[in-house]
Scaffold this active site. Structure first.
Site, short mmCIF file in Angstrom:
data_model
loop_
_atom_site.label_atom_id
_atom_site.label_comp_id
_atom_site.label_asym_id
_atom_site.label_seq_id
_atom_site.Cartn_x
_atom_site.Cartn_y
_atom_site.Cartn_z
N ASP A 180 0.85 -1.19 0.00
CA ASP A 180 0.00 0.00 0.00
C ASP A 180 0.89 1.24 0.00
OD1 ASP A 180 -2.85 1.16 0.51
OD2 ASP A 180 -1.53 2.18 1.96
N ASP A 198 -1.91 9.60 -10.31
CA ASP A 198 -1.74 8.52 -11.31
C ASP A 198 -0.27 8.30 -11.61
OD1 ASP A 198 -4.46 8.29 -11.38
OD2 ASP A 198 -4.72 9.46 -13.25
N GLU A 203 -4.79 2.27 -4.26
CA GLU A 203 -3.34 2.36 -4.19
C GLU A 203 -2.71 1.11 -3.61
OE1 GLU A 203 -4.93 4.21 -0.37
OE2 GLU A 203 -5.49 4.07 -2.47
#
Length: 599
Positions: free
Chosen positions: A465, A482, A508
């Protein structure tokens, strides 16, 4: 003298003798017809006399029965017999018109007179019986006058039959003798004709035909076995044997041409069959490498006189790369831009160095053998190139081979386009559009297959993560977020390499599966990813995004638990890493031990 002259003379004499024998046969047949007519006349007259006698007796019997019994049926039968007798009297009149002997004609006259007398007596008796005087009728019918009249009918009839039989037997014997005589003459003529024919045949066959044919027996035998390589000697004679020799020459030349055409037809059919087999294999290929292998396998089978390459255009359309080769082509270029091929420029097959009638492609040496470049297209889009060149000095670029080469290129182009389309559709189904990583569906499919197949081999999983990811979105915008995810994805792909698969789990979060690895190897991989991520600065549109960090949870199967909860255990370890302050790698076994100690 030519054989035709000899045979013409022999034919004329034979025709004359055949005509004479035919005339004799015709005369013999006519005599046989006369013999048949005599027999027929004899039988007719004999049958007529017998029927006349029987009819007269039956008529008298019916008249007597009517006179004795008075039954109407006997009267009706008498009337019927009377009509038959009258009909026979008319036949007697026609017999008089025949060529009868005087004695026969006199016997017929006597029969007519006695029939009239007998008819008068029987009519008188019938009239008496009808008037009711049966006694008088019986006296007439059983009296001497009736007996004399009846005998007067039967006796001349028998005499007439005997005379007719004697005359017809004489005529039959004479006709038979004439038929036999003319038959013997005809057979004699045929025997003479046969002897003449055999004599001429012996001379022609022995001197002019048999001996030359004996010399050509071996040649004819080989030609009969369709061995057209035999040499036929020239014969200068101006006769039929010379003509036959010339005909054999023509036959041999035609046989050689037919063999050539049949060989071409067989080769054509083999090419069609091989291309069809290749098409079936192309439809079943799963990858571009398999397609290249199929082409390299079947191209030399279809065209053994042509070496070649298969080139595939890259996705950026900047170069064509060699995919496969066969039969060792003299020109071997691993890669070249599309602009160096006239075939790709024109979108049509292009021949180079073939009799030097066209400009050669830059990627082909001008001094090389004749070559053909066939673009691979599908739906108007160029996706590759088939390159062929002649080998061992055998020409094969033009003609029918050119058509099959283009057919092969068309099918290869369609198969290659289908593979690329399938690859694109597969990527859309299993890859994340933003990062290019495998997606959540691919992850679930991999884990489900291992569970269904009962795969118990080691498998390690990492849940990753990005720390404080929301900050990048809030401060720099979602496009900057992004970029962060794409950069982290690139770091993970570089770190994992061929040891595992990288998936985007969602948002994410990312997941790494490492087949054959245990928890220790997975922890080391997690530390490598964490360190590289922390050491990589990021910038977006000239703005420094700063350093990023990731938190990683590690779990292994079957070391610490089943595959079914591998991701869940790795996710629990990830949660523990985030709880401890992030930018950490925590193993699921450590979390489990802490929970056990707390309990």
């Amino acid at each position: 003298m030519r054989i035709s002259t000899i045979t013409n003379w022999a034919y004329g004499v034979t025709l004359l003798l055949t005509g004479l024998s035919g005339a004799a046969f015709i005369t013999s047949v006519r005599a046989a017809d006369q013999e048949r007519l005599a027999v027929q006349e004899h039988l007719t007259l004999d049958d007529f006399g017998e029927e006349l006698s029987i009819a007269a007796e039956k008529r008298s019997d019916e008249a007597r029965l009517y006179a004795m019994r008075g039954a109407a049926r006997h009267l009706a039968a008498f009337r019927a017999e009377e009509r038959d007798v009258r009909a026979r009297e008319k036949i007697i009149d026609r017999i008089h018109a025949l060529d009868l002997a005087p004695a026969e004609r006199a016997a017929l006259k006597e029969v007519e007179r006695n029939l009239d007398e007998l008819d008068t007596l029987e009519r008188t008796a019938i009239a008496s019986a009808q008037a009711g005087d049966a006694t008088a009728a019986q006296a007439v019918l059983f009296g001497p006058d009736h007996e004399r009249a009846q005998t007067g009918v039967l006796e001349p009839v028998n005499r007439f039959r005997a005379l007719a039989a004697t005359r017809t037997e004489t005529a039959l014997r004479e006709a038979r003798e004439r038929s036999d005589w003319y038959g013997r003459i005809a057979r004699g003529m045929l025997a003479i004709t046969a002897l003449l024919f055999l004599a001429v045949l012996y001379f022609v066959l022995r001197r002019r035909v048999a001996m030359p044919l004996m010399r050509m027996t071996g040649i004819l035998a080989r030609l009969a076995r369709q061995d057209y390589s035999v040499e036929v000697p020239q014969d200068r004679r101006r006769d039929e044997i010379g003509d036959m020799t010339n005909a054999i020459h023509v036959f041999r030349d035609n046989g050689l041409e037919r063999d050539r055409l049949e060989a071409e037809r067989a080769a054509d059919q083999r090419a069609k069959d091989t291309i069809l087999q290749m098409m079936h294999r192309l439809q079943a290929t799963e990858t571009q490498d398999e397609l290249a292998e199929v082409v390299a396998c079947f191209a030399p089978q279809t065209f053994p006189h042509l070496a070649g390459h298969l080139y595939v255009q890259n996705h950026t359309r900047t170069a064509l790369t060699l995919a496969s080769s066969w039969l060792d082509p003299a020109v071997s270029v691993h890669s070249f831009p599309p602009t160096e091929c006239w075939g790709l420029r024109r979108g049509r097959p292009h021949v180079s160095n073939h009799e030097h009638v066209d400009i050669p492609c830059p990627h082909v040496d001008e001094s090389a053998v004749a070559a053909l470049c066939v673009p691979l297209t599908a739906q108007g889009d160029t996706i590759g190139l088939l390159y062929f060149e002649e080998r061992d000095g055998i020409a094969g670029i033009g003609g029918a081979s050119r058509l099959y080469l283009e057919l092969m290129a068309e099918n290869i182009g369609l198969a290659l386009a289908n593979l690329r389309l399938r690859e694109q559709l597969t990527n859309l189904a299993i890859r994340d559009a933003l990062t290019g990583l495998l997606n959540r569906r691919s992850l679930d499919g991999t884990l489900n297959r291992r569970r269904q197949e009962g795969d118990s081999s080691p498998l390690a999983g990492l849940m990753i993560d990005i720390d404080h990811f929301k900050r990048f979105n809030d401060e720099f915008g979602h496009e900057a977020g992004d970029v962060v995810m794409q950069q982290v994805a690139a770091i993970m792909l570089d770190a994992v390499g061929d040891t595992g698969q990288v998936h985007r789990f969602g948002g994410e979060e990312f997941t790494v599966l490492m087949p054959g690895a245990d928890e220790t190897a997975a922890r080391e991989m997690g530390e490598r990813i964490r360190a590289r991520t922390a050491a990589t600065p990021l910038a977006y549109r000239g703005r420094v995004l700063g350093h990023i960090s990731v938190s990683i949870g590690v779990a292994a199967s079957p070391q610490d638990g089943p595959v079914a909860n591998l991701v869940a255990r790795a996710d629990a370890a990830l949660l523990e890493a985030k709880t401890r302050g992030r930018n950490l790698v925590i193993a699921a076994s450590g979390v489990d031990s802490l929970k056990s100690a707390a309990a």
